[in-house]
Enzyme design. Structure first.
Site, PDB file in Angstrom:
ATOM      1  N   GLY A  62       0.605  -1.779  -0.552  1.00 14.78           N
ATOM      2  CA  GLY A  62       0.074  -0.008  -0.067  1.00 14.78           C
ATOM      3  C   GLY A  62       0.559   1.452   0.300  1.00 14.78           C
ATOM      4  O   GLY A  62       0.463   2.361  -0.259  1.00 14.78           O
ATOM      5  N   HIS A  63       2.206   1.576   0.675  1.00  9.59           N
ATOM      6  CA  HIS A  63       2.835   2.153  -0.219  1.00  9.59           C
ATOM      7  C   HIS A  63       4.061   2.399  -0.879  1.00  9.59           C
ATOM      8  O   HIS A  63       4.369   3.065  -1.549  1.00  9.59           O
ATOM      9  CB  HIS A  63       4.468   2.246   1.424  1.00  9.59           C
ATOM     10  CG  HIS A  63       3.372   2.860   2.347  1.00  9.59           C
ATOM     11  ND1 HIS A  63       3.311   3.792   3.462  1.00  9.59           N
ATOM     12  CD2 HIS A  63       2.558   1.783   3.709  1.00  9.59           C
ATOM     13  CE1 HIS A  63       2.781   3.434   4.482  1.00  9.59           C
ATOM     14  NE2 HIS A  63       2.092   2.719   4.322  1.00  9.59           N
TER      15      HIS A  63
ATOM     16  N   ASP B 213       8.388   9.022   2.074  1.00  9.53           N
ATOM     17  CA  ASP B 213       7.179   8.161   3.043  1.00  9.53           C
ATOM     18  C   ASP B 213       7.082   9.385   4.038  1.00  9.53           C
ATOM     19  O   ASP B 213       7.964   9.156   5.102  1.00  9.53           O
ATOM     20  CB  ASP B 213       7.278   6.748   2.668  1.00  9.53           C
ATOM     21  CG  ASP B 213       6.303   6.218   2.951  1.00  9.53           C
ATOM     22  OD1 ASP B 213       5.383   6.657   4.414  1.00  9.53           O
ATOM     23  OD2 ASP B 213       5.379   5.365   2.703  1.00  9.53           O
TER      24      ASP B 213
ATOM     25  N   TRP C  25      -6.643   3.136   1.482  1.00 11.33           N
ATOM     26  CA  TRP C  25      -6.571   4.355   0.513  1.00 11.33           C
ATOM     27  C   TRP C  25      -6.056   3.864  -0.497  1.00 11.33           C
ATOM     28  O   TRP C  25      -7.284   4.493  -1.177  1.00 11.33           O
ATOM     29  CB  TRP C  25      -5.276   4.906   1.215  1.00 11.33           C
ATOM     30  CG  TRP C  25      -6.035   6.133   0.608  1.00 11.33           C
ATOM     31  CD1 TRP C  25      -4.999   7.532  -0.564  1.00 11.33           C
ATOM     32  CD2 TRP C  25      -7.395   6.924   0.245  1.00 11.33           C
ATOM     33  NE1 TRP C  25      -5.493   8.318  -0.538  1.00 11.33           N
ATOM     34  CE2 TRP C  25      -6.749   8.543  -1.065  1.00 11.33           C
ATOM     35  CE3 TRP C  25      -8.330   6.753   0.693  1.00 11.33           C
ATOM     36  CZ2 TRP C  25      -7.779   8.783  -1.313  1.00 11.33           C
ATOM     37  CZ3 TRP C  25      -9.709   7.475   0.178  1.00 11.33           C
ATOM     38  CH2 TRP C  25      -9.319   8.924  -0.273  1.00 11.33           C
TER      39      TRP C  25
ATOM     40  N   ASP D  99      -6.778   4.770   9.511  1.00 10.40           N
ATOM     41  CA  ASP D  99      -7.273   5.235   8.631  1.00 10.40           C
ATOM     42  C   ASP D  99      -8.477   4.812   7.508  1.00 10.40           C
ATOM     43  O   ASP D  99      -8.944   5.227   7.064  1.00 10.40           O
ATOM     44  CB  ASP D  99      -6.474   5.851   7.272  1.00 10.40           C
ATOM     45  CG  ASP D  99      -5.745   4.319   6.120  1.00 10.40           C
ATOM     46  OD1 ASP D  99      -5.129   3.612   7.207  1.00 10.40           O
ATOM     47  OD2 ASP D  99      -5.966   5.086   5.380  1.00 10.40           O
TER      48      ASP D  99
HETATM   49  N1  UDP Z   1      -4.186  -6.030  -4.456  1.00  9.47           N
HETATM   50  C1  UDP Z   1      -3.779  -6.715  -5.364  1.00  9.47           C
HETATM   51  N2  UDP Z   1      -4.257  -7.861  -5.435  1.00  9.47           N
HETATM   52  C2  UDP Z   1      -5.283  -9.009  -4.541  1.00  9.47           C
HETATM   53  C3  UDP Z   1      -5.149  -7.366  -3.811  1.00  9.47           C
HETATM   54  C4  UDP Z   1      -4.764  -5.647  -3.002  1.00  9.47           C
HETATM   55  O1  UDP Z   1      -3.538  -5.728  -6.683  1.00  9.47           O
HETATM   56  O2  UDP Z   1      -5.424  -9.558  -4.715  1.00  9.47           O
HETATM   57  C5  UDP Z   1      -3.594  -4.807  -4.201  1.00  9.47           C
HETATM   58  C6  UDP Z   1      -5.124  -3.481  -4.236  1.00  9.47           C
HETATM   59  O3  UDP Z   1      -4.517  -3.352  -6.140  1.00  9.47           O
HETATM   60  C7  UDP Z   1      -4.042  -1.781  -3.935  1.00  9.47           C
HETATM   61  C8  UDP Z   1      -3.035  -2.325  -2.963  1.00  9.47           C
HETATM   62  O4  UDP Z   1      -3.179  -4.129  -3.254  1.00  9.47           O
HETATM   63  O5  UDP Z   1      -2.777  -1.631  -4.538  1.00  9.47           O
HETATM   64  C9  UDP Z   1      -3.455  -2.999  -1.124  1.00  9.47           C
HETATM   65  O6  UDP Z   1      -3.894  -1.845  -1.107  1.00  9.47           O
HETATM   66  P1  UDP Z   1      -4.890  -1.029   0.780  1.00  9.47           P
HETATM   67  O7  UDP Z   1      -4.400   0.493   0.474  1.00  9.47           O
HETATM   68  O8  UDP Z   1      -6.450  -0.304  -0.228  1.00  9.47           O
HETATM   69  O9  UDP Z   1      -5.056  -1.730   1.799  1.00  9.47           O
HETATM   70  P2  UDP Z   1      -3.446  -2.018   2.579  1.00  9.47           P
HETATM   71  O10 UDP Z   1      -3.040  -3.597   1.610  1.00  9.47           O
HETATM   72  O11 UDP Z   1      -2.229  -1.163   2.508  1.00  9.47           O
HETATM   73  O12 UDP Z   1      -3.679  -2.508   3.774  1.00  9.47           O
END
Ligand code: UDP
Length: 457
Positions: free
Chosen positions: A18-19, A111, A354, A375
């Site tokens: 996510g970052h 970041d 996000w 968040d």
């Molecule tokens: N993602 C993906 N495939 C999956 C699940 C998530 O490519 O099966 C990607 C999604 O497109 C997003 C990221 O992983 O860009 C997840 O970021 P997010 O900020 O929504 O959540 P975090 O993983 O940081 O909790």
């Protein structure tokens, strides 16, 4: 002939899908406008990440293979200490080495989590841009907590967000039953504000029209710039060459299986379910979700594609994936961008991370927002009440969204009257997201302004 560049910028994302996704995408935008970009990251990331443009180069500044990654000694805190000790030395050396090159580093885009990066930029006499990978609203919600922790009064009236539930910090699943108001991860997050007022820019993966009111408030504090959505250009303005995906995946996606399966489904008929890379649902919540997805065998029956990470698979009801064959597909990871833009997907059940939220907004996909922590709670509130592009299931006293409640939300989106409004809103925001990154859109212009300040006249 050697390509010439307007300037060099170093981009320094924090660990985690996510970052990395939004910051690498921002790097691609800079590169598409003639900036040479060096991405400083962990050694393992430099080995796995692919970006199709020669203007972007990955350089390792922390050897997580031998020094230990997040799962290494000392947990999260131990990792942060090691990362800072080696990372700060190595990134300073790297910037120093480039000082005598044709393109010295003009700006370090770091970041906002890595606050010591700004000290390095300042010490080396280059500009520093903090990049938040959360929404402006989420950061605005954290800000008063920072002052509460310091024991000082807020320097301006807090942003008022009516009816926003308080962050359920004591319930953070990964922390167990923490009762203190400021556990270490929250302190780490709030520390982001320690030196932020010294940053030359404070950037967000968001766009002006989406968070206009919040930006107005925040601009009293910092030089705020919205440069998103940072989803690959092919899905929005198509102006960045070879920008088709993020080039980074936490797990190997079951891409072929997902897309072929979706191809067999009717338009808007599939519920896509994913809780991102970090959130882990407890066994009870997984059981409720499974029952909600299994249940709808009436006329309004919908198919589903559910991402259950390898770490979560054991919590699924036994034989669930096999029993659901045909109606539902369960995978460990999927190409989310391709999935969300497939015509068959009518609704996204999400943890409202996000990036996922911005992707759904950019592609006009209505959401059932089930925030788990931090968040995500603010994001879900905005999804339901401010942008009106989704609904949020109510949770019971144990924090559980029941099968009936999840079903009610899915039905409301796919078949209800409110769903019609939500779909219209989703289409509206999709258009505005695209407008922001197109030529002369608000995000596009802001990126141009940053570059103009870095290029000698
Ligand atoms: N993602 C993906 N495939 C999956 C699940 C998530 O490519 O099966 C990607 C999604 O497109 C997003 C990221 O992983 O860009 C997840 O970021 P997010 O900020 O929504 O959540 P975090 O993983 O940081 O909790």
């Amino acid at each position: 002939m050697e390509k010439t560049y307007r300037a060099r910028v170093m981009v320094f994302p924090f660990h985690g899908q996510g970052h990395i996704n939004p910051m690498v995408q921002f790097a691609k935008r800079l590169a598409s406008k003639g900036v040479k970009v060096t991405i400083a990251t962990t050694l393992s990331n430099t080995k796995t990440m692919q970006v199709g443009d020669g203007s972007i180069k990955f350089e390792p500044i922390y050897d997580d293979c031998t020094e230990g990654g997040l799962g290494g000694q000392g947990g999260f805190k131990g990792y942060l200490e090691r990362f800072e000790a080696s990372g700060s030395r190595n990134i300073a050396e790297l910037i120093g080495k480039l000082e005598n090159s044709e393109y010295p580093v003009k700006c370090l885009v770091y970041d906002a989590n890595i606050l010591w990066a700004l000290d390095i930029a300042k010490r080396l006499g280059i500009a520093g841009a903090a990049f938040f990978t959360q929404s402006c609203a989420a950061i605005a919600c954290y800000y008063p907590m920072y002052y509460e922790l310091l024991g000082e009064p807020l320097p301006l009236p807090a942003l008022s967000i009516p009816a926003l539930p308080e962050f359920r910090i004591p319930n953070l699943p990964s922390l167990g039953s923490v009762t203190e108001r400021y556990p270490p991860i929250i302190r780490h997050i709030l520390n982001q504000f320690n030196n932020i007022d010294k940053a030359d820019w404070v950037l967000f993966n968001s766009f002006h029209k989406l968070e206009e009111e919040v930006v107005k408030w925040m601009s009293n504090l910092w030089s705020v710039g919205l440069v998103g959505p940072t989803v690959p250009s092919v899905y929005l303005d198509k102006r960045v060459d070879n920008d088709n995906d993020y080039g980074f995946n936490l797990y190997e996606p079951n891409a072929d299986a997902c897309m072929k399966w979706l191809d067999t489904k009717g338009t808007g008929s599939v519920v896509y379910v994913s809780f991102g890379s970090a959130a882990n649902l407890n066994e009870d919540q997984i059981a409720e979700m499974a029952a909600a997805l299994r249940q709808n065998d009436d006329d309004n029956s919908n198919s589903f594609l559910w991402v259950v990470k390898p770490t979560e698979e054991s919590k699924l009801p036994s034989n669930f994936a096999n029993e659901m064959l045909g109606k539902g597909l369960v995978v460990t990871w999927c190409p989310q961008l391709e999935v969300l833009t497939h015509h068959a997907v009518g609704c996204f059940v999400t943890h409202a991370g996000w990036n996922s939220t911005m992707e759904a907004i950019s592609f006009g996909v209505p959401m059932v927002a089930m925030p788990q922590f931090l968040d995500q709670i603010t994001n879900a509130h905005f999804v339901e009440h401010v942008w009106e592009v989704g609904v949020k299931p109510k949770v019971d006293e144990k924090g559980l969204a029941t099968r009936e409640e999840i079903q009610r939300c899915i039905r409301e989106i796919l078949h209800g009257e409110r769903g019609e409004e939500i779909k219209k809103n989703a289409i509206k925001w999709k258009g505005l997201a695209k407008e922001a990154v197109c030529e002369n859109g608000s995000s596009d212009k802001y990126i141009d302004e940053i570059i103009a300040r870095l290029v000698p006249t």
